[in-house]
Design a protein around this motif. Structure first.
Motif, PDB file in Angstrom:
ATOM      1  N   ALA A  97      32.091  53.116  22.838  1.00 26.64           N
ATOM      2  CA  ALA A  97      33.270  53.988  22.848  1.00 26.64           C
ATOM      3  C   ALA A  97      33.140  55.066  21.784  1.00 26.64           C
ATOM      4  CB  ALA A  97      34.534  53.164  22.612  1.00 26.64           C
ATOM      5  N   ALA A  98      32.605  54.710  20.611  1.00 22.89           N
ATOM      6  CA  ALA A  98      32.413  55.688  19.538  1.00 22.89           C
ATOM      7  C   ALA A  98      31.438  56.781  19.960  1.00 22.89           C
ATOM      8  CB  ALA A  98      31.916  54.985  18.275  1.00 22.89           C
ATOM      9  N   GLY A 104      31.133  65.376  23.793  1.00 26.14           N
ATOM     10  CA  GLY A 104      31.341  66.822  23.768  1.00 26.14           C
ATOM     11  C   GLY A 104      32.525  67.234  24.623  1.00 26.14           C
ATOM     12  N   ARG A 105      32.742  68.526  24.685  1.00 26.81           N
ATOM     13  CA  ARG A 105      33.872  69.051  25.444  1.00 26.81           C
ATOM     14  C   ARG A 105      33.671  68.819  26.937  1.00 26.81           C
ATOM     15  NH1 ARG A 105      34.990  75.113  23.766  1.00 26.81           N
ATOM     16  NH2 ARG A 105      36.653  74.743  25.296  1.00 26.81           N
ATOM     17  N   GLY A 106      34.792  68.734  27.647  1.00 30.71           N
ATOM     18  CA  GLY A 106      34.732  68.572  29.090  1.00 30.71           C
ATOM     19  C   GLY A 106      34.803  67.127  29.546  1.00 30.71           C
ATOM     20  N   TRP A 107      34.873  66.202  28.598  1.00 27.21           N
ATOM     21  CA  TRP A 107      34.953  64.781  28.934  1.00 27.21           C
ATOM     22  C   TRP A 107      36.234  64.179  28.390  1.00 27.21           C
ATOM     23  CZ3 TRP A 107      31.554  62.184  32.034  1.00 27.21           C
ATOM     24  CH2 TRP A 107      30.337  62.810  32.309  1.00 27.21           C
ATOM     25  N   THR A 108      36.893  63.365  29.207  1.00 21.42           N
ATOM     26  CA  THR A 108      38.069  62.614  28.773  1.00 21.42           C
ATOM     27  C   THR A 108      37.673  61.142  28.712  1.00 21.42           C
ATOM     28  OG1 THR A 108      39.576  64.187  29.830  1.00 21.42           O
ATOM     29  CG2 THR A 108      40.454  62.015  29.277  1.00 21.42           C
ATOM     30  N   VAL A 109      37.778  60.557  27.531  1.00 23.28           N
ATOM     31  CA  VAL A 109      37.306  59.188  27.309  1.00 23.28           C
ATOM     32  C   VAL A 109      38.496  58.250  27.114  1.00 23.28           C
ATOM     33  CG1 VAL A 109      35.953  57.685  25.792  1.00 23.28           C
ATOM     34  CG2 VAL A 109      35.151  60.005  26.299  1.00 23.28           C
ATOM     35  N   THR A 110      38.485  57.140  27.820  1.00 18.55           N
ATOM     36  CA  THR A 110      39.495  56.091  27.664  1.00 18.55           C
ATOM     37  C   THR A 110      38.780  54.793  27.314  1.00 18.55           C
ATOM     38  OG1 THR A 110      40.857  57.162  29.364  1.00 18.55           O
ATOM     39  CG2 THR A 110      41.466  54.921  28.710  1.00 18.55           C
ATOM     40  N   PRO A 111      38.857  54.346  26.066  1.00 21.38           N
ATOM     41  CA  PRO A 111      38.178  53.106  25.689  1.00 21.38           C
ATOM     42  C   PRO A 111      38.873  51.886  26.290  1.00 21.38           C
ATOM     43  CG  PRO A 111      38.726  54.470  23.760  1.00 21.38           C
ATOM     44  CD  PRO A 111      39.483  55.011  24.919  1.00 21.38           C
ATOM     45  N   HIS A 123      34.440  50.900  29.218  1.00 15.78           N
ATOM     46  CA  HIS A 123      35.076  52.157  28.820  1.00 15.78           C
ATOM     47  C   HIS A 123      34.926  53.161  29.961  1.00 15.78           C
ATOM     48  CE1 HIS A 123      34.848  50.295  24.882  1.00 15.78           C
ATOM     49  NE2 HIS A 123      33.535  50.266  24.965  1.00 15.78           N
ATOM     50  N   ARG A 124      35.792  54.156  29.985  1.00 14.31           N
ATOM     51  CA  ARG A 124      35.770  55.142  31.074  1.00 14.31           C
ATOM     52  C   ARG A 124      35.674  56.555  30.510  1.00 14.31           C
ATOM     53  NH1 ARG A 124      40.750  54.340  33.821  1.00 14.31           N
ATOM     54  NH2 ARG A 124      41.684  55.980  32.550  1.00 14.31           N
ATOM     55  N   ALA A 125      34.799  57.347  31.112  1.00 14.93           N
ATOM     56  CA  ALA A 125      34.681  58.765  30.770  1.00 14.93           C
ATOM     57  C   ALA A 125      34.774  59.577  32.048  1.00 14.93           C
ATOM     58  CB  ALA A 125      33.360  59.043  30.054  1.00 14.93           C
ATOM     59  N   VAL A 126      35.565  60.641  32.028  1.00 11.22           N
ATOM     60  CA  VAL A 126      35.755  61.484  33.213  1.00 11.22           C
ATOM     61  C   VAL A 126      35.371  62.914  32.871  1.00 11.22           C
ATOM     62  CG1 VAL A 126      37.381  62.286  34.956  1.00 11.22           C
ATOM     63  CG2 VAL A 126      37.665  60.004  33.967  1.00 11.22           C
ATOM     64  N   GLY A 127      34.514  63.492  33.700  1.00  9.67           N
ATOM     65  CA  GLY A 127      34.089  64.870  33.501  1.00  9.67           C
ATOM     66  C   GLY A 127      33.652  65.466  34.825  1.00  9.67           C
ATOM     67  N   ILE A 179      23.073  57.171  25.530  1.00 15.92           N
ATOM     68  CA  ILE A 179      24.270  57.299  26.382  1.00 15.92           C
ATOM     69  C   ILE A 179      24.659  58.767  26.540  1.00 15.92           C
ATOM     70  CG2 ILE A 179      26.742  56.837  26.520  1.00 15.92           C
ATOM     71  CD1 ILE A 179      26.248  54.130  25.329  1.00 15.92           C
ATOM     72  N   ARG A 180      24.732  59.486  25.436  1.00 16.10           N
ATOM     73  CA  ARG A 180      25.159  60.894  25.491  1.00 16.10           C
ATOM     74  C   ARG A 180      24.215  61.710  26.373  1.00 16.10           C
ATOM     75  NH1 ARG A 180      24.325  65.770  22.851  1.00 16.10           N
ATOM     76  NH2 ARG A 180      26.229  67.031  22.595  1.00 16.10           N
ATOM     77  N   THR A 181      22.903  61.536  26.178  1.00 11.19           N
ATOM     78  CA  THR A 181      21.920  62.268  26.983  1.00 11.19           C
ATOM     79  C   THR A 181      22.051  61.925  28.454  1.00 11.19           C
ATOM     80  OG1 THR A 181      20.401  62.179  25.098  1.00 11.19           O
ATOM     81  CG2 THR A 181      19.475  62.772  27.220  1.00 11.19           C
ATOM     82  N   THR A 182      22.279  60.646  28.747  1.00 15.70           N
ATOM     83  CA  THR A 182      22.410  60.208  30.142  1.00 15.70           C
ATOM     84  C   THR A 182      23.614  60.875  30.806  1.00 15.70           C
ATOM     85  OG1 THR A 182      21.415  58.069  29.597  1.00 15.70           O
ATOM     86  CG2 THR A 182      22.686  58.207  31.638  1.00 15.70           C
ATOM     87  N   LEU A 183      24.739  60.937  30.103  1.00 17.05           N
ATOM     88  CA  LEU A 183      25.934  61.563  30.669  1.00 17.05           C
ATOM     89  C   LEU A 183      25.717  63.056  30.896  1.00 17.05           C
ATOM     90  CD1 LEU A 183      27.342  58.848  30.009  1.00 17.05           C
ATOM     91  CD2 LEU A 183      29.321  60.189  29.281  1.00 17.05           C
ATOM     92  N   LEU A 184      25.072  63.710  29.958  1.00 19.54           N
ATOM     93  CA  LEU A 184      24.883  65.160  30.064  1.00 19.54           C
ATOM     94  C   LEU A 184      23.887  65.535  31.154  1.00 19.54           C
ATOM     95  CD1 LEU A 184      24.868  66.185  26.284  1.00 19.54           C
ATOM     96  CD2 LEU A 184      26.749  66.327  27.926  1.00 19.54           C
TER      97      LEU A 184
END
Length: 233
Positions: A97-98, A104-111, A123-127, A179-184
């Motif tokens: 979650a951290a 980054g911008r454009g993502w809404t995170v709900t732990p 955890h959930r991230a929406v972008g 994780i960050r690289t995978t999402l981007l």
């Protein structure tokens, strides 16, 4: 002008303090960080200065070498500090979650949109790539937890893509630091208005914390919160 100078004066000590704290944190995990960073700076500066003497322009190449050495030191220090930070976070509850909060911008995170009694959590991230569910805990238990969360969202999110990630170093898992690289790297398929609409629907659906029953009024003395509150699975 005076206000601007004061702001710059207060900002610089803040940045220096942050760098010092980051260095101390990194050094606790990576005791050689100071030697490595200094060595990189010396080598880069020495090579450029030597080239300057060879071609007859030691001053120009010396200045260039100093600037490039500073840049190289900053890059190496940043990478080792990031590695040390991830090393400290790995295995800690809520580490994923951290990381998501800093994608980054454009993502809404709900732990913690879902959790079971064994403390496996999703955890959930929406972008623009859609919905990404990130699970941390036991992989075998997480598969069922992720499947249940997908089923719960199915009627709400429509045709929005849903991706799932299990944090770990095993086969088919994603290490915490990636994780960050995978999402981007996920393809962006949703326009901005649709991302907002999906977020609104999921917000109406609720999450683990919003669905947890909280008694109204002051809590009686000696009363304890129930262990099975929320959507514990």
């Amino acid at each position: 002008m005076a206000r601007k100078e004061n702001a710059d004066t207060t900002a610089n000590p803040g940045r220096l303090k942050q760098i010092a704290l980051t260095y101390k944190m990194t050094r606790r995990v990576d005791s050689k960080v100071g030697l490595v960073v200094a060595g990189v700076g010396i080598v880069v500066f020495g090579v450029l200065l030597a080239i300057g003497f060879l071609i007859g322009h030691p001053v120009y190449l010396g200045i260039l070498g100093f600037l490039l050495a500073f840049l190289a030191m900053a890059i190496i220090f940043g990478r080792r500090a990031e590695r040390a930070a991830f090393g400290q976070m790995e295995g800690q509850p809520g580490a994923a979650a951290a990381v998501l909060e800093n994608v980054g911008r454009g993502w809404t995170v709900t732990p913690a949109v879902a959790m079971n009694r064994s403390q496996d959590v999703v955890h959930r991230a929406v972008g623009k790539p859609g919905i990404v569910l990130v699970g941390e805990g036991n992989p075998n238990r997480l598969r069922g937890l992720l499947a249940a969360e997908k089923k719960r969202m199915a009627r709400t999110v429509g045709d929005a893509p849903v991706h799932d990630i299990i944090v770990g170093d095993g086969e088919g898992q994603v290490p915490l630091k990636k994780i960050r690289t995978t999402l981007l790297k996920l393809p962006r398929v949703l326009p901005g208005p649709q991302v907002t609409a999906v977020n609104d629907r999921l917000r109406a659906l609720g999450d683990l914390m919003s669905n947890m029953p909280v008694p109204k009024g002051p809590m009686p003395k000696g009363m304890r919160m129930p262990k099975g509150g929320g959507r514990m699975r």
